[in-house]
Enzyme design. Structure first.
Site, PDB file in Angstrom:
ATOM      1  N   SER A 172      -4.944   3.890   7.227  1.00 48.44           N
ATOM      2  CA  SER A 172      -5.705   5.076   6.834  1.00 48.44           C
ATOM      3  C   SER A 172      -5.145   5.706   5.566  1.00 48.44           C
ATOM      4  O   SER A 172      -4.101   5.289   5.053  1.00 48.44           O
ATOM      5  CB  SER A 172      -5.706   6.099   7.976  1.00 48.44           C
ATOM      6  OG  SER A 172      -6.387   5.580   9.105  1.00 48.44           O
ATOM      7  N   LYS A 225       4.005  10.365   3.963  1.00 53.10           N
ATOM      8  CA  LYS A 225       4.782   9.299   4.587  1.00 53.10           C
ATOM      9  C   LYS A 225       5.734   8.670   3.576  1.00 53.10           C
ATOM     10  O   LYS A 225       6.844   8.248   3.932  1.00 53.10           O
ATOM     11  CB  LYS A 225       3.862   8.245   5.196  1.00 53.10           C
ATOM     12  CG  LYS A 225       3.109   8.726   6.434  1.00 53.10           C
ATOM     13  CD  LYS A 225       2.371   7.606   7.126  1.00 53.10           C
ATOM     14  CE  LYS A 225       1.627   8.094   8.353  1.00 53.10           C
ATOM     15  NZ  LYS A 225       0.950   7.009   9.091  1.00 53.10           N
ATOM     16  N   THR A 250       4.162   8.076  11.196  1.00 53.45           N
ATOM     17  CA  THR A 250       2.926   8.445  11.872  1.00 53.45           C
ATOM     18  C   THR A 250       2.505   9.872  11.568  1.00 53.45           C
ATOM     19  O   THR A 250       3.334  10.716  11.192  1.00 53.45           O
ATOM     20  CB  THR A 250       3.114   8.271  13.403  1.00 53.45           C
ATOM     21  OG1 THR A 250       1.925   8.664  14.079  1.00 53.45           O
ATOM     22  CG2 THR A 250       4.281   9.105  13.913  1.00 53.45           C
ATOM     23  N   GLY A 251       1.218  10.147  11.761  1.00 56.03           N
ATOM     24  CA  GLY A 251       0.727  11.512  11.716  1.00 56.03           C
ATOM     25  C   GLY A 251       0.913  12.238  13.036  1.00 56.03           C
ATOM     26  O   GLY A 251       0.691  13.440  13.120  1.00 56.03           O
ATOM     27  N   ASN A 265      -3.602   8.387   5.016  1.00 54.87           N
ATOM     28  CA  ASN A 265      -2.243   8.927   5.092  1.00 54.87           C
ATOM     29  C   ASN A 265      -1.171   7.846   4.958  1.00 54.87           C
ATOM     30  O   ASN A 265       0.021   8.157   4.870  1.00 54.87           O
ATOM     31  CB  ASN A 265      -2.034   9.744   6.372  1.00 54.87           C
ATOM     32  CG  ASN A 265      -2.227   8.949   7.645  1.00 54.87           C
ATOM     33  OD1 ASN A 265      -2.707   7.812   7.637  1.00 54.87           O
ATOM     34  ND2 ASN A 265      -1.856   9.548   8.766  1.00 54.87           N
ATOM     35  N   ASP A 320       2.806   2.398  10.650  1.00 54.53           N
ATOM     36  CA  ASP A 320       1.896   3.400  11.176  1.00 54.53           C
ATOM     37  C   ASP A 320       1.628   3.055  12.647  1.00 54.53           C
ATOM     38  O   ASP A 320       1.811   1.907  13.071  1.00 54.53           O
ATOM     39  CB  ASP A 320       0.599   3.363  10.358  1.00 54.53           C
ATOM     40  CG  ASP A 320      -0.508   4.179  10.985  1.00 54.53           C
ATOM     41  OD1 ASP A 320      -0.290   5.380  11.223  1.00 54.53           O
ATOM     42  OD2 ASP A 320      -1.589   3.609  11.237  1.00 54.53           O
ATOM     43  N   MET A 321       1.160   4.018  13.395  1.00 51.82           N
ATOM     44  CA  MET A 321       0.922   3.771  14.820  1.00 51.82           C
ATOM     45  C   MET A 321      -0.563   3.525  15.123  1.00 51.82           C
ATOM     46  O   MET A 321      -0.978   2.399  15.319  1.00 51.82           O
ATOM     47  CB  MET A 321       1.481   4.934  15.646  1.00 51.82           C
ATOM     48  CG  MET A 321       3.001   5.029  15.595  1.00 51.82           C
ATOM     49  SD  MET A 321       3.708   6.376  16.580  1.00 51.82           S
ATOM     50  CE  MET A 321       3.246   5.904  18.240  1.00 51.82           C
ATOM     51  N   ASP A 322      -1.385   4.569  15.123  1.00 53.13           N
ATOM     52  CA  ASP A 322      -2.790   4.415  15.502  1.00 53.13           C
ATOM     53  C   ASP A 322      -3.543   3.555  14.490  1.00 53.13           C
ATOM     54  O   ASP A 322      -3.527   3.816  13.293  1.00 53.13           O
ATOM     55  CB  ASP A 322      -3.447   5.794  15.617  1.00 53.13           C
ATOM     56  CG  ASP A 322      -2.818   6.618  16.720  1.00 53.13           C
ATOM     57  OD1 ASP A 322      -3.129   6.368  17.894  1.00 53.13           O
ATOM     58  OD2 ASP A 322      -1.996   7.497  16.405  1.00 53.13           O
TER      59      ASP A 322
END
Length: 246
Positions: free
Chosen positions: A197, A173, A43-44, A199, A10-12
């Site tokens: 998170s 994901k 990522t979202g 997601n 994931d990124m953030d």
């Protein structure tokens, strides 16, 4: 150390700290690549917001974008796309408008991000990748989430505690990562998935090793096999050193 062939990040809140990748995380990602293993961003974010990071990391590998609504074979080549319908988006809008509350909303479309300031008049004319709602009011947020879930039409998650994100049913994901594993010929049991998170829960549960960041939401930690240091403490690098590189 297991024989893991791919790490999905994931990124953030995971790879990034205040929008930046630490030099320690960069160094460890390059070590993974040098050993012939795979590093995937899941990522979202929309693809246009991801490309600067793939360039920084010299990644030419597949990507999971918009919580799985898009899978890219490389940062420049789309593999698959899964859309919400205009009717679905219109129904969400009609519902949140009926609440007569201060609710923010936005959506990622194939052409770009839209929000209250530039939302299209005709939902049927747009290719919708993801729809999101945000409110600081916890009770209202819970009410909206419960209503949307009752429609049995969306995969519902979040990328921060104050928002609700809707993707097409069956799209997550985990579904995107499964597509990538088939594409490159590895099993999900050979994958590490890392996130913070809601997601990220689907891929954390589906991977051979699911990792929550130290700053993750509690539900993510509860779903994970391992909890890493926070994104401010180079948690991604710590995971790579422990499980991916010798």
């Amino acid at each position: 150390m297991g024989d893991y062939k791919l790490i999905a990040l994931d990124m953030d809140g995971t790879l990034l700290n205040k929008g930046a990748i630490s030099e320690e995380n960069v160094k460890c990602i390059q070590a993974v690549l040098e050993q012939g293993k795979n590093v995937i961003l899941a990522t979202g974010r929309p693809i246009r917001d991801v490309l600067p990071y793939t360039e920084k990391l010299n990644l030419e590998l597949p990507l999971v974008i918009n919580n799985g609504s898009e899978v890219w074979r490389t940062p420049k080549a789309l593999h698959s796309r899964h859309l919400l319908t205009g009717e679905q988006v219109e129904r969400i809008c009609k519902y949140i408008f009926s609440l007569d509350q201060n609710i923010e909303y936005w959506a990622h479309t194939v052409r770009g991000t839209v929000d209250q300031s530039n939302f299209p008049d005709n939902c049927e004319s747009v290719q919708w990748l993801q729809f999101a709602v945000k409110t600081e009011d916890e009770a209202l947020r819970h009410r909206i989430r419960e209503e949307l879930a009752a429609w049995n039409t969306f995969e519902i998650s979040n990328s921060s505690v104050n928002n609700i994100e809707c993707n097409p049913i069956g799209v997550s994901k985990a579904s995107g990562l499964t597509e990538i594993c088939r594409m490159i010929g590895i099993e999900m049991s050979e994958v590490i998935a890392v996130g913070d998170s809601l997601n990220d829960i689907s891929m954390i549960c589906a991977a051979g090793l699911g990792v929550a960041m130290g700053n993750a939401q509690q539900a993510v930690k509860d779903a994970a096999d391992h909890v890493a240091p926070t994104n401010r403490e180079n948690g991604v690098a710590a995971v790579i050193k422990r499980f991916m590189v010798s």
